[in-house]
Write a protein that holds these residues in place. Structure first.
Motif, mmCIF file in Angstrom:
data_model
loop_
_atom_site.group_PDB
_atom_site.id
_atom_site.type_symbol
_atom_site.label_atom_id
_atom_site.label_comp_id
_atom_site.label_asym_id
_atom_site.label_seq_id
_atom_site.Cartn_x
_atom_site.Cartn_y
_atom_site.Cartn_z
ATOM 1 N N GLN A 149 3.571 11.634 51.463
ATOM 2 C CA GLN A 149 2.502 11.942 50.512
ATOM 3 C C GLN A 149 1.896 13.317 50.782
ATOM 4 N N THR A 150 1.723 13.627 52.074
ATOM 5 C CA THR A 150 1.174 14.933 52.451
ATOM 6 C C THR A 150 2.100 16.061 52.014
ATOM 7 N N ALA A 151 3.396 15.886 52.232
ATOM 8 C CA ALA A 151 4.376 16.900 51.849
ATOM 9 C C ALA A 151 4.418 17.068 50.331
ATOM 10 N N VAL A 192 3.553 20.538 48.087
ATOM 11 C CA VAL A 192 4.472 21.124 47.106
ATOM 12 C C VAL A 192 3.798 21.213 45.738
ATOM 13 N N LYS A 193 3.103 20.139 45.364
ATOM 14 C CA LYS A 193 2.420 20.096 44.069
ATOM 15 C C LYS A 193 1.347 21.180 43.962
#
Length: 200
Positions: free
Chosen positions: A5-7, A11-12
């Motif tokens: 989720q952190t990654a 990116v988002k």
């Protein structure tokens, strides 16, 4: 939050930052902005006075013309009229249902508009607020073409904020920014009286 989720969030947000930075880079025009704040919701004049505070904070010169309204006991007038770079005028006789005199309202509007025209032709004013101006147009108190011409011929770097319900289509057409504020709830409709520091 998991590592996945952190990654994904990173990116988002990187993608979003790229899009926003590109939009900011494309906005290169330097000009005076005409803003129209209309609709039946609360906050039109409040928004304009927020811009007055912002402009004064930057050391800019501000002119305020309050049409229709005749109250001189508001918190905004008490505060802003005391600022050295702010010229403030209350130019009305009260709402039309109070005056009940069209000829008087037209004469009062004409006197007030002459002050507004002076500000709109004076490049020393960085920001001019025309509070409740829309009523002068919708009630035909002032010639619409005269108002539109003054707004379009103002100094190139002068910003103007027009407030009031039912803004004319022609006014919205020449504006750079138009906000239409609508009520979802309003305390007044529940019987709550106007409150000092919130409503005036």
């Amino acid at each position: 939050m998991t590592d996945k989720q952190t990654a994904y969030h990173k990116v988002k947000m990187e993608r979003k930052k790229t899009q926003i930075d590109a939009s900011i880079a494309k906005a290169t025009i330097e000009k005076g902005i005409l803003l129209v704040i209309t609709g039946n919701g609360k906050g039109k004049s409040t928004s304009a006075f927020g811009m007055v505070a912002r402009a004064l904070g930057h050391g800019l010169k501000v002119g305020v013309c309050q049409f229709i309204k005749n109250r001189t006991d508001t918190g905004e007038e008490a505060f802003f009229s005391a600022q050295k770079n702010c010229e403030w005028h209350v130019l009305g006789d009260g709402f039309t249902w109070d005056t009940q005199n069209r000829e008087q309202d037209i004469a009062t509007s004409e006197r007030g508009w002459q002050i507004a025209e002076r500000m709109l032709s004076d490049p020393s004013f960085d920001l001019v607020v025309l509070d409740e101006l829309t009523y002068l147009l919708s009630y035909d108190y002032i010639d619409k073409d005269r108002v539109l011409k003054a707004l379009q011929n103002r100094p190139a770097m002068q910003h103007v904020v027009v407030t009031g319900r039912s803004a004319a289509a022609e006014l919205k057409e020449i504006a750079d920014t138009v906000s239409d504020i609508h009520d979802e709830k309003h305390a007044y409709k529940s019987g709550v009286k106007a409150q000092v520091g919130v409503d005036y």
